[in-house]
Design an enzyme around this catalytic site. Structure first.
Site, PDB file in Angstrom:
ATOM      1  N   HIS A 116      13.833  50.145  -2.250  1.00 22.97           N
ATOM      2  CA  HIS A 116      12.550  49.497  -2.505  1.00 22.97           C
ATOM      3  C   HIS A 116      12.097  49.763  -3.939  1.00 22.97           C
ATOM      4  O   HIS A 116      11.871  50.917  -4.325  1.00 22.97           O
ATOM      5  CB  HIS A 116      11.517  50.035  -1.510  1.00 22.97           C
ATOM      6  CG  HIS A 116      10.173  49.415  -1.632  1.00 22.97           C
ATOM      7  ND1 HIS A 116       9.008  50.132  -1.487  1.00 22.97           N
ATOM      8  CD2 HIS A 116       9.788  48.137  -1.893  1.00 22.97           C
ATOM      9  CE1 HIS A 116       7.963  49.329  -1.632  1.00 22.97           C
ATOM     10  NE2 HIS A 116       8.415  48.107  -1.882  1.00 22.97           N
ATOM     11  N   HIS A 154       5.862  44.724 -10.206  1.00 19.72           N
ATOM     12  CA  HIS A 154       5.124  44.485  -8.960  1.00 19.72           C
ATOM     13  C   HIS A 154       3.674  44.077  -9.178  1.00 19.72           C
ATOM     14  O   HIS A 154       3.221  43.043  -8.700  1.00 19.72           O
ATOM     15  CB  HIS A 154       5.168  45.735  -8.070  1.00 19.72           C
ATOM     16  CG  HIS A 154       4.444  45.561  -6.779  1.00 19.72           C
ATOM     17  ND1 HIS A 154       3.089  45.818  -6.634  1.00 19.72           N
ATOM     18  CD2 HIS A 154       4.875  45.148  -5.558  1.00 19.72           C
ATOM     19  CE1 HIS A 154       2.720  45.558  -5.386  1.00 19.72           C
ATOM     20  NE2 HIS A 154       3.779  45.152  -4.714  1.00 19.72           N
TER      21      HIS A 154
END
Length: 311
Positions: free
Chosen positions: A51, A93
């Site tokens: 991740h 992100h």
């Protein structure tokens, strides 16, 4: 006597739960027409993805993180992209650079050259609270183009983060498609977004060439139809559901739900999995893709799985 009655009551509740689950699975049968599973998922399962490169142990979405995941033998990465002021797709992100770098402000207000000057390891701390990667040469923001070039043998699960209504969101799907085509990476990239509109845009552009995931809206629709026993009427566009194990108290990782996804050729995947035992439990239920913040745990799980399969 009270204990006996209580045991009978618990047994009755358990039996009803099992029966209800079996009835749900029967009602949520396989539809007559199934979409094909794309090539992206043809490798040996389960896939273990890091991740954001493994954000618990390295500065997220940097070469430091991705290299570490490679060293631990993971199959690929889950990552995110946003568009810069000069319309470059970067691996990032947040909408702003504040949380992870020494800069401040919106990503879309920076050019790529300006973003490359930022320290993406500035705020990262190890388990002892030390900023051990500040100023590191490999703690820099990468472009999506660079990511594909640097890791040509790894699967990439990429999330389009810019909102559909923004200028960046409007052009990001086409930018993504062009970069994937340039690198001949159609078979090793999975494109998804939390936004349904972004997924629709990318599917229209890619015309089924590249695997796509489900938005939050699409997953919610599938879950509701499954719970109501209307799974037979669910016609997915996405190739995979990527989910947490529960959402707002609703469990999303039951064996019957995972079986139903597999019946529909919707590849089940789960993120936020940072326990070897949980990884193994999900794998036994039929889960294909596991996303973890801890590449070291991913390697432990792979070793455990190898032991079990060789016995």
């Amino acid at each position: 006597m009270k204990h006996i009655k209580k045991n009978f009551f618990n047994l009755g509740i358990t039996s009803m739960g099992i029966l209800s689950s079996l009835l749900l699975l029967k009602r949520n049968q396989k539809p007559k027409m199934l979409k094909d599973i794309p090539y992206f998922f043809n490798g040996p399962a389960p896939y273990i993805f890091a991740h954001r490169g493994g954000m618990s142990v390295r500065p997220e979405q940097t070469q430091l993180a991705f290299d570490n995941a490679v060293d631990y033998g993971l199959d690929g990465f889950e990552t995110d992209v946003r568009l810069t002021k000069d319309e470059e797709l970067i691996v990032f992100h947040d909408a702003t650079v504040d949380r992870t770098t020494n800069g401040s402000g919106k990503v879309c207000d920076y050019t790529l050259k300006e973003l490359k000057k930022l320290d993406a390891g500035f705020h990262f701390t190890d388990i002892n609270g030390r900023h051990i990667y500040r100023g590191h040469q490999q703690a820099k923001i990468l472009t999506f183009d660079e990511l594909l070039e640097m890791y040509p043998s790894k699967y990439i699960n990429v999330d389009l983060k810019d909102t559909p209504s923004s200028y960046e969101g409007a052009i990001a799907p086409k930018k993504m498609y062009d970069i994937i085509k340039h690198h001949h990476a159609e078979k090793r990239v999975l494109v998804t977004s939390f936004h349904k509109k972004q997924n629709e845009r990318f599917r229209a552009i890619s015309n089924g060439e590249i695997a796509t995931g489900a938005s939050q809206h699409e997953v919610t629709e599938g879950v509701i139809k499954f719970i109501l026993g209307l799974g037979y009427h669910y016609h997915p566009q996405a190739d995979t559901f990527q989910m947490p194990i529960k959402f707002k108290g609703i469990p999303l990782s039951s064996t019957h739900f995972i079986q139903w996804l597999n019946l529909l050729n919707i590849v089940p995947g789960y993120y936020g999995i940072n326990s070897v035992d949980l990884m193994y439990d999900l794998y036994q239920k039929g889960v294909h893709t596991i996303v973890t913040d801890r590449p070291d745990l991913g390697k432990q799980f792979k070793s455990l799985l190898k032991q079990h399969t060789s016995n």
